[in-house]
Design an enzyme around this catalytic site. Structure first.
Site, PDB file in Angstrom:
ATOM      1  N   TYR A 127       0.686  -1.353   0.081  1.00 22.06           N
ATOM      2  CA  TYR A 127       0.039  -0.102   0.053  1.00 22.06           C
ATOM      3  C   TYR A 127       0.910   1.244  -0.018  1.00 22.06           C
ATOM      4  CZ  TYR A 127      -3.588  -3.478   0.606  1.00 22.06           C
ATOM      5  OH  TYR A 127      -4.296  -4.645   0.412  1.00 22.06           O
ATOM      6  N   GLY A 139      -4.245 -14.145  13.011  1.00 23.37           N
ATOM      7  CA  GLY A 139      -4.999 -13.854  11.964  1.00 23.37           C
ATOM      8  C   GLY A 139      -6.045 -14.636  11.435  1.00 23.37           C
TER       9      GLY A 139
END
Length: 358
Positions: free
Chosen positions: A181, A314
């Protein structure tokens, strides 16, 4: 059985954590079209508050920061109100909430944003990735190169988003400098071809990340700020070069960030343990490490090796809202349903069974 080291309490910034687990940030695409998290989002995070440190999915700091459909924002009054409900749900279960600030940069498509403008990036270089949109997969377009004035505006957007997160009742924020990103795009030589003070050398490519972190820390306090990095992570078309190039980049960057005395460094690790050790050695506060493919028996390995203080979870946490109880009791874990990861309603989001329901 899990290692005893997992169950030791820990002080992170201003919050006291009951153990060394945390919820890793995971995109779930369940926000309203305007980026406001609704009641279902509050339920999801509240269910997982026993993890102690709850790090949210990537949350855009501005209209330009959005990459995917139905991702949350944290820059309008409606966003603040929505996140306030999430913070209340997490705090009710004695968790601490850190909202991850994520500007997608070139990993976007005009169809996914409210303003439908061209994505922005350090340089006008497409990620050349397939991007999910309402009409199906589309290639990421060539982004608009940020001017120096645009960069100042973007830093101000991060500052405002951090203040908005605290106004919503969050305990802190995590700056997303990883996974392809915007901040990662500035770090990588294949996505940053700038010829000004933000491109070229290791020092220049690090500048934007450092300035964002410094602005956010000044706005809300360094002890309320974490940052996530992912050295060598090849997501979003990123190629950071050979091992020595990556080590030079991140040793400089982390050395500079260390002077800010942030609450934590969160490493999304892909395998260079020598680099991880050197980052650990210079970082003055907590280190969080996530590795791909870790088994339940390996969750505490980095803590036991003194490479990390906290092990965020996660998919184990995604499919098991009571994962802490399951690990403590050596109970079986639910499997993830991959078809429900992104978007939709409660199915595959808030309906995973707990041990009590089983």
């Amino acid at each position: 059985m899990t290692s005893p080291s997992l169950w030791q309490p820990f002080t992170l910034g201003r919050v006291e954590l009951p153990h060394r687990l945390a919820l890793a940030p995971m995109t779930r695409n369940r926000a309203n079209p305007d980026g406001t998290p609704g009641p279902l989002v509050a339920t999801y995070y509240g269910q997982r508050a026993s993890l102690g440190l709850v790090i949210t999915e990537g949350t855009q700091p501005s209209d330009d920061g959005q990459g995917y459909p139905n991702t949350p924002g944290i820059y309008t009054p409606a966003h603040i109100e929505g996140w306030s409900n999430v913070a209340d749900a997490v705090h009710a279960e004695r968790g601490a909430l850190f909202i991850q600030l994520m500007h997608a940069g070139r990993m976007s498509h005009p169809d996914n944003t409210t303003h439908h403008r061209q994505p922005v990036a350090p340089s006008a270089i497409s990620a050349d990735q397939d991007m999910f949109t309402a009409t199906g997969p589309q290639k990421t377009p060539v982004p608009r190169e940020l001017s120096t004035a645009d960069i100042e505006t973007t830093i101000a957007d991060f500052r405002h988003a951090a203040a908005s997160a605290i106004a919503a009742g969050a305990d802190g924020v995590e700056i997303h400098g990883a996974n392809g990103y915007l901040l990662h795009q500035f770090l990588s030589p294949n996505s940053n071809h700038r010829a000004d003070q933000y491109g070229g050398s290791v020092e220049n490519r690090s500048r934007f990340v450092i300035e964002v972190a410094a602005a956010v820390a000044e706005e809300i306090g360094a002890d309320r700020v974490g940052i996530r990095l992912s050295p060598s992570m090849p997501l979003g078309g990123i190629d950071e070069g050979d091992v020595e190039s990556v080590r030079a980049q991140y040793r400089h960057l982390v050395g500079e960030l260390a002077t800010l005395n942030l609450a934590y460094l969160h490493v999304h690790h892909v395998g260079d343990d020598e680099l991880l050790r050197s980052l650990r050695d210079v970082w003055p506060t907590a280190v969080l490490v996530v590795r791909y493919g870790r088994t339940r028996e390996q969750i505490a390995d980095d803590i036991d090796a003194d490479l990390a203080d906290i092990a965020p979870l996660g998919q184990f946490a995604l499919a098991n809202p009571d994962v802490v109880e399951r690990l403590r009791n050596d109970a079986p874990l639910n499997d993830v349903d991959p078809t429900t990861l992104y978007g939709g309603g409660e199915t595959g989001y808030t309906d995973y069974p707990t041990l009590a329901r089983v």
